[in-house]
Motif scaffolding. Structure first.
Motif, PDB file in Angstrom:
ATOM      1  N   PRO A 110      49.151   7.535  43.031  1.00 37.69           N
ATOM      2  CA  PRO A 110      49.670   8.625  43.176  1.00 37.69           C
ATOM      3  C   PRO A 110      50.401   9.318  42.003  1.00 37.69           C
ATOM      4  CG  PRO A 110      50.431   7.038  44.842  1.00 37.69           C
ATOM      5  CD  PRO A 110      49.824   6.175  43.687  1.00 37.69           C
ATOM      6  N   VAL A 111      50.148  10.781  42.022  1.00 39.48           N
ATOM      7  CA  VAL A 111      50.463  11.711  40.750  1.00 39.48           C
ATOM      8  C   VAL A 111      51.257  12.654  41.504  1.00 39.48           C
ATOM      9  CG1 VAL A 111      49.557  13.028  38.890  1.00 39.48           C
ATOM     10  CG2 VAL A 111      48.607  10.808  39.385  1.00 39.48           C
ATOM     11  N   LEU A 112      52.291  13.090  40.774  1.00 42.31           N
ATOM     12  CA  LEU A 112      53.089  14.327  41.319  1.00 42.31           C
ATOM     13  C   LEU A 112      53.165  15.276  40.223  1.00 42.31           C
ATOM     14  CD1 LEU A 112      54.523  16.113  43.395  1.00 42.31           C
ATOM     15  CD2 LEU A 112      56.639  14.826  42.799  1.00 42.31           C
ATOM     16  N   GLY A 113      52.543  16.614  40.196  1.00 46.07           N
ATOM     17  CA  GLY A 113      52.569  17.498  39.060  1.00 46.07           C
ATOM     18  C   GLY A 113      53.494  18.623  39.558  1.00 46.07           C
ATOM     19  N   ILE A 114      54.538  19.202  38.777  1.00 50.03           N
ATOM     20  CA  ILE A 114      55.651  20.051  38.803  1.00 50.03           C
ATOM     21  C   ILE A 114      55.321  21.193  37.837  1.00 50.03           C
ATOM     22  CG2 ILE A 114      57.921  20.542  38.857  1.00 50.03           C
ATOM     23  CD1 ILE A 114      58.446  17.400  39.290  1.00 50.03           C
ATOM     24  N   CYS A 115      55.302  22.382  38.607  1.00 53.13           N
ATOM     25  CA  CYS A 115      55.232  23.760  38.123  1.00 53.13           C
ATOM     26  C   CYS A 115      53.903  23.707  36.910  1.00 53.13           C
ATOM     27  CB  CYS A 115      56.449  24.172  37.379  1.00 53.13           C
ATOM     28  SG  CYS A 115      56.789  25.888  36.632  1.00 53.13           S
ATOM     29  N   VAL A 116      54.043  23.985  35.660  1.00 57.14           N
ATOM     30  CA  VAL A 116      52.883  24.138  34.760  1.00 57.14           C
ATOM     31  C   VAL A 116      52.024  22.639  34.899  1.00 57.14           C
ATOM     32  CG1 VAL A 116      51.859  24.746  32.680  1.00 57.14           C
ATOM     33  CG2 VAL A 116      53.866  25.582  33.314  1.00 57.14           C
TER      34      VAL A 116
ATOM     35  N   TYR B 297      63.108  26.566  44.373  1.00 55.79           N
ATOM     36  CA  TYR B 297      63.357  27.192  43.409  1.00 55.79           C
ATOM     37  C   TYR B 297      62.016  27.467  42.581  1.00 55.79           C
ATOM     38  CZ  TYR B 297      65.795  29.340  39.298  1.00 55.79           C
ATOM     39  OH  TYR B 297      66.111  30.308  38.444  1.00 55.79           O
ATOM     40  N   PHE B 298      61.476  28.681  42.088  1.00 57.57           N
ATOM     41  CA  PHE B 298      60.415  28.931  41.355  1.00 57.57           C
ATOM     42  C   PHE B 298      60.855  29.599  40.086  1.00 57.57           C
ATOM     43  CE2 PHE B 298      58.920  28.878  45.717  1.00 57.57           C
ATOM     44  CZ  PHE B 298      57.634  28.437  45.785  1.00 57.57           C
ATOM     45  N   VAL B 299      60.040  29.527  39.045  1.00 59.84           N
ATOM     46  CA  VAL B 299      60.200  30.119  37.750  1.00 59.84           C
ATOM     47  C   VAL B 299      58.781  30.123  37.167  1.00 59.84           C
ATOM     48  CG1 VAL B 299      61.058  30.531  35.457  1.00 59.84           C
ATOM     49  CG2 VAL B 299      62.755  29.315  37.343  1.00 59.84           C
ATOM     50  N   HIS B 300      58.162  31.138  37.528  1.00 57.28           N
ATOM     51  CA  HIS B 300      56.720  31.326  36.736  1.00 57.28           C
ATOM     52  C   HIS B 300      56.127  32.650  36.979  1.00 57.28           C
ATOM     53  CE1 HIS B 300      54.455  31.404  40.702  1.00 57.28           C
ATOM     54  NE2 HIS B 300      55.919  31.452  41.055  1.00 57.28           N
ATOM     55  N   SER B 301      55.105  32.845  35.954  1.00 57.21           N
ATOM     56  CA  SER B 301      54.587  34.037  36.105  1.00 57.21           C
ATOM     57  C   SER B 301      52.975  33.996  36.268  1.00 57.21           C
ATOM     58  CB  SER B 301      54.419  34.930  34.679  1.00 57.21           C
ATOM     59  OG  SER B 301      55.809  35.014  33.968  1.00 57.21           O
ATOM     60  N   TYR B 302      52.469  32.642  36.330  1.00 57.36           N
ATOM     61  CA  TYR B 302      51.161  32.404  36.797  1.00 57.36           C
ATOM     62  C   TYR B 302      51.049  31.480  38.024  1.00 57.36           C
ATOM     63  CZ  TYR B 302      50.512  34.519  31.954  1.00 57.36           C
ATOM     64  OH  TYR B 302      50.495  35.495  31.096  1.00 57.36           O
TER      65      TYR B 302
ATOM     66  N   SER C  92      49.444  15.093  44.254  1.00 55.24           N
ATOM     67  CA  SER C  92      50.286  15.947  44.814  1.00 55.24           C
ATOM     68  C   SER C  92      51.002  16.816  43.724  1.00 55.24           C
ATOM     69  CB  SER C  92      51.391  15.375  45.812  1.00 55.24           C
ATOM     70  OG  SER C  92      50.811  14.686  46.777  1.00 55.24           O
ATOM     71  N   ALA C  93      51.455  18.222  44.162  1.00 55.13           N
ATOM     72  CA  ALA C  93      51.875  18.918  43.243  1.00 55.13           C
ATOM     73  C   ALA C  93      52.666  20.148  43.770  1.00 55.13           C
ATOM     74  CB  ALA C  93      50.812  19.628  42.390  1.00 55.13           C
ATOM     75  N   THR C  94      53.608  20.632  43.088  1.00 52.75           N
ATOM     76  CA  THR C  94      54.348  21.831  43.705  1.00 52.75           C
ATOM     77  C   THR C  94      54.485  22.908  42.402  1.00 52.75           C
ATOM     78  OG1 THR C  94      56.464  20.765  42.881  1.00 52.75           O
ATOM     79  CG2 THR C  94      55.656  20.266  45.106  1.00 52.75           C
ATOM     80  N   GLN C  95      54.215  24.068  42.777  1.00 57.32           N
ATOM     81  CA  GLN C  95      54.417  25.031  41.815  1.00 57.32           C
ATOM     82  C   GLN C  95      56.007  25.385  41.620  1.00 57.32           C
ATOM     83  OE1 GLN C  95      52.248  27.352  39.633  1.00 57.32           O
ATOM     84  NE2 GLN C  95      54.392  27.321  39.087  1.00 57.32           N
ATOM     85  N   PHE C  96      56.826  25.253  42.391  1.00 52.18           N
ATOM     86  CA  PHE C  96      58.095  25.200  42.510  1.00 52.18           C
ATOM     87  C   PHE C  96      58.885  24.101  41.837  1.00 52.18           C
ATOM     88  CE2 PHE C  96      57.346  23.861  46.645  1.00 52.18           C
ATOM     89  CZ  PHE C  96      58.052  22.487  46.758  1.00 52.18           C
TER      90      PHE C  96
END
Length: 207
Positions: free
Chosen positions: A73-79, A140-145, A182-186
């Protein structure tokens, strides 16, 4: 549990959030520890190109690839989520990503950018990450892309990916569950109780 330290990301915030839900966490750039741990978290803030440079500096792109190939398992967050795609385009400059998923991360098409603040998401039926979380809960999100499309079907031995969407000037990918990856943009670590529930769900899936 390892949070990969490659010089980018809210490392201490992520560490505190994971400890809050019961994880035994180590923040380290160590290659072998990142390969061997039960779960690897890859946070990320800032520019796509800078995050990829930092990842390559600690062989993070290879670590992710090896873990996915081994169903670890891997979890990516935002960038840390964005770099899992084939490429990112910022200010007209294209940077190769980890290419675990096809597609491009590019600028949001919205009147107000960055997308900064709380937003709801639309999780698919059967989602593990969002199991038991009220659809009206906000993250909670902080992103432009972001990735504004999804191109991958099921790839053996993994089932069809579960893709969660959000809206800011149009739909974008807010989270993905794709086998071990798995990953989340937020930012779940900044999303209060809702983020804690999501992290707790991810931890349960590691058992």
């Amino acid at each position: 549990m390892v949070i990969l330290d490659y010089g980018s990301g809210n490392l201490r915030s992520a560490e505190r959030a994971l400890r809050r839900v019961g994880a035994d966490v180590l923040v380290t750039p160590d290659h072998q520890l990142a390969l061997d741990c039960d779960g690897l978290v890859v946070p990320g803030v800032g520019a796509f190109a800078a995050v990829m440079a930092g990842l390559r500096g600690v062989r993070g792109d290879r670590i992710i690839g090896k873990r996915v190939a081994g169903n670890r398992p891997v979890l990516g967050i935002c960038v840390g989520m964005q770099v899992l795609f084939e490429r990112g385009i910022e200010h007209g400059v294209q940077t190769e990503g980890c290419a675990e998923w096809p597609g491009t991360v590019d600028r949001l098409e919205a009147e107000v950018v960055p997308h900064m603040g709380w937003n709801t998401v639309r999780a698919p039926e059967g989602s593990v990450l969002f199991d038991g979380i009220d659809p009206e809960r906000r993250f909670y999100f902080v992103h432009s892309y972001a990735a504004r499309s999804w191109e991958l079907d099921a790839r053996p031995p993994f089932p069809e990916p579960k893709v969660t969407w959000a809206d800011h000037g149009g739909d974008f990918v807010a989270a993905v569950e794709n086998g071990p990856l798995s990953a989340t943009q937020f930012h779940p670590e900044k999303s209060g109780d809702a983020g804690a529930e999501l992290l707790r769900n991810w931890l349960k899936a590691l058992a």
